[in-house]
Design a protein around this motif. Structure first.
Motif, mmCIF file in Angstrom:
data_model
loop_
_atom_site.group_PDB
_atom_site.id
_atom_site.type_symbol
_atom_site.label_atom_id
_atom_site.label_comp_id
_atom_site.label_asym_id
_atom_site.label_seq_id
_atom_site.Cartn_x
_atom_site.Cartn_y
_atom_site.Cartn_z
ATOM 1 N N LEU A 193 12.053 -60.893 3.076
ATOM 2 C CA LEU A 193 13.737 -61.573 2.797
ATOM 3 C C LEU A 193 13.993 -60.067 4.588
ATOM 4 O O LEU A 193 14.971 -60.736 4.472
ATOM 5 C CB LEU A 193 14.897 -60.812 2.011
ATOM 6 C CG LEU A 193 14.158 -62.106 0.080
ATOM 7 C CD1 LEU A 193 15.552 -61.241 -0.081
ATOM 8 C CD2 LEU A 193 14.340 -62.887 0.817
ATOM 9 N N PHE A 194 13.031 -59.706 4.066
ATOM 10 C CA PHE A 194 12.786 -58.654 5.375
ATOM 11 C C PHE A 194 14.441 -57.766 5.657
ATOM 12 O O PHE A 194 14.476 -57.173 5.308
ATOM 13 C CB PHE A 194 12.701 -59.333 6.781
ATOM 14 C CG PHE A 194 11.802 -60.295 6.986
ATOM 15 C CD1 PHE A 194 10.370 -59.189 7.288
ATOM 16 C CD2 PHE A 194 11.709 -61.741 6.940
ATOM 17 C CE1 PHE A 194 9.339 -59.857 7.599
ATOM 18 C CE2 PHE A 194 9.738 -61.998 7.341
ATOM 19 C CZ PHE A 194 8.938 -61.401 7.108
ATOM 20 N N ASN A 195 15.127 -57.762 6.941
ATOM 21 C CA ASN A 195 16.737 -57.548 6.985
ATOM 22 C C ASN A 195 17.361 -57.538 5.435
ATOM 23 O O ASN A 195 18.902 -56.674 5.832
ATOM 24 C CB ASN A 195 17.119 -57.313 8.153
ATOM 25 C CG ASN A 195 16.265 -57.334 9.585
ATOM 26 O OD1 ASN A 195 15.498 -56.208 9.249
ATOM 27 N ND2 ASN A 195 16.736 -57.860 10.529
ATOM 28 N N MET A 196 17.701 -58.541 4.925
ATOM 29 C CA MET A 196 18.262 -58.804 3.506
ATOM 30 C C MET A 196 18.083 -58.475 2.428
ATOM 31 O O MET A 196 18.915 -58.232 1.358
ATOM 32 C CB MET A 196 18.085 -60.726 3.461
ATOM 33 C CG MET A 196 18.895 -61.767 4.541
ATOM 34 S SD MET A 196 18.949 -62.890 3.740
ATOM 35 C CE MET A 196 19.856 -63.215 2.539
ATOM 36 N N SER A 197 17.245 -57.460 3.186
ATOM 37 C CA SER A 197 16.687 -56.585 1.105
ATOM 38 C C SER A 197 16.548 -54.913 1.248
ATOM 39 O O SER A 197 16.865 -54.333 2.327
ATOM 40 C CB SER A 197 14.766 -56.749 1.119
ATOM 41 O OG SER A 197 14.292 -56.265 -0.029
ATOM 42 N N CYS A 198 16.729 -54.531 -0.296
ATOM 43 C CA CYS A 198 17.696 -53.097 0.154
ATOM 44 C C CYS A 198 16.289 -52.434 0.437
ATOM 45 O O CYS A 198 15.418 -53.289 -0.164
ATOM 46 C CB CYS A 198 18.267 -53.114 -1.039
ATOM 47 S SG CYS A 198 19.799 -54.210 -1.503
ATOM 48 N N LYS A 199 16.210 -51.089 0.112
ATOM 49 C CA LYS A 199 15.258 -50.111 -0.219
ATOM 50 C C LYS A 199 14.936 -49.916 -0.924
ATOM 51 O O LYS A 199 16.129 -49.574 -2.197
ATOM 52 C CB LYS A 199 15.243 -49.447 1.413
ATOM 53 C CG LYS A 199 14.772 -49.245 2.828
ATOM 54 C CD LYS A 199 15.275 -48.361 3.799
ATOM 55 C CE LYS A 199 14.880 -48.498 5.058
ATOM 56 N NZ LYS A 199 15.091 -47.877 6.010
#
Length: 328
Positions: A14-20
């Motif tokens: 999801l790249f930028n939509m995922s949390c760390k």
């Protein structure tokens, strides 16, 4: 995005939509999982013993024990549902989806509110028992206590529905990242929650138990200074002593609850910007630990609980007429 950066995400696809992923060492995470899972299992087992004991033995069907039964149910839910979910939420990515997250928040708010309400009822029960013992059997009946417990749970469910509705609205609006289960409550709803679930109940509990403590000390001094009169009125004296002992035991229960519960809401008072995730997780674990400590308090101060547990563990409750066994 680099391979290393992708490995730090809960959902790399999801790249930028995922949390760390939570920044926690693997060895520390394993240790926390073992300790907290053990506490969770112990919480479920001990509170299940309380529920079975109070429900099965007819002699234990008293107003005070009905309140303890309701508290055991809330503690059982903490150990069975909330603690495992909190372990996952704080030490790993949340892979269970948004609906499950909202359900976790809803159950958490409901159980917390119900536990506080039951503690207020326990304080009120001891207040009437110590400060107005002659009218206690009239004012505090099984039917009234059951009604109060039901109202307590219904109000907790209704209030939690209100808070979860606002939380759902905020999450849709903010479109937060995937992989975390975070409680987002509007300011007004948060203030109302703080007042109704923390400030007012804690104040009522403290005021009632301060009054109980003053009256209990006065009665104890009176009984010591009138030793001769005590011998002439033995049945009434034994009743007073039992009520004082119950007040002391439940006082310990309430004190431990406040010690574990107050930090949970003090985080809200301080503000999220001054609290890191480790501190927030710690106060959540502390509140969960209280659910494990309550049955241990019963085991320390209540002989009937130890006797009932022995009968339950040895499966003697399966024998005909076991519910009529003398426990007290």
């Amino acid at each position: 995005m680099g391979t290393q950066e992708k490995s730090e995400l809960c959902f790399p696809q999801l790249f930028n939509m995922s949390c760390k992923k939570p920044a926690i060492a693997r060895s520390k995470a394993v240790f926390l999982h073992i300790v907290l899972s053990s506490v969770s299992f112990l919480t479920v087992a001990l509170n299940l013993l309380v529920i079975i004991s109070v429900s099965h033995f007819r002699q234990l069907h008293t107003p005070t024990n009905i309140l303890l039964l309701s508290l055991a149910v809330s503690d059982f839910l903490v150990g069975l549902l909330l603690s495992p979910a909190e372990i996952l939420r704080s030490t790993a990515c949340w892979f269970l989806g948004q609906p499950t997250c909202l359900m976790y928040i809803f159950v958490s708010l409901t159980v917390t509110s119900a536990s506080v309400g039951i503690m207020v009822l326990i304080s009120a029960d001891r207040y009437v028992a110590i400060c107005d013992p002659l009218n206690y059997p009239i004012r505090i009946t099984d039917r009234r206590v059951k009604l109060c417990v039901c109202l307590c749970w219904l109000c907790s469910i209704a209030f939690s529905c209100f808070l979860v509705r606002d939380d759902l609205h905020q999450k849709r609006k903010q479109n937060s990242c995937y992989g975390k289960c975070v409680v987002v409550v509007q300011y007004i709803a948060g203030v109302v929650d703080l007042i109704l679930t923390f400030i007012v109940p804690v104040t009522v509990i403290i005021v009632l138990y301060m009054r109980v403590f003053v009256v209990a000390v006065s009665q104890a001094r009176s009984m010591r200074s009138h030793a001769t009169a005590v011998r002439n009125h033995l049945p009434m004296t034994l009743t007073k002593k039992s009520e004082l002992k119950a007040a002391r035991t439940l006082g310990v229960l309430v004190l431990v609850f406040l010690m574990c519960f107050c930090p949970y809401y003090c985080v809200s008072l301080v503000g999220e910007e001054f609290i890191n995730s480790s501190s927030a997780s710690f106060v959540a674990y502390l509140f969960g630990l209280n659910s494990c400590l309550n049955p241990l308090i019963y085991a320390m101060f209540y002989p009937w609980f130890r006797k009932a547990v022995k009968l339950v563990v040895t499966l003697q409750i399966l024998q005909p007429g076991s519910s009529e066994v003398s426990i007290l």
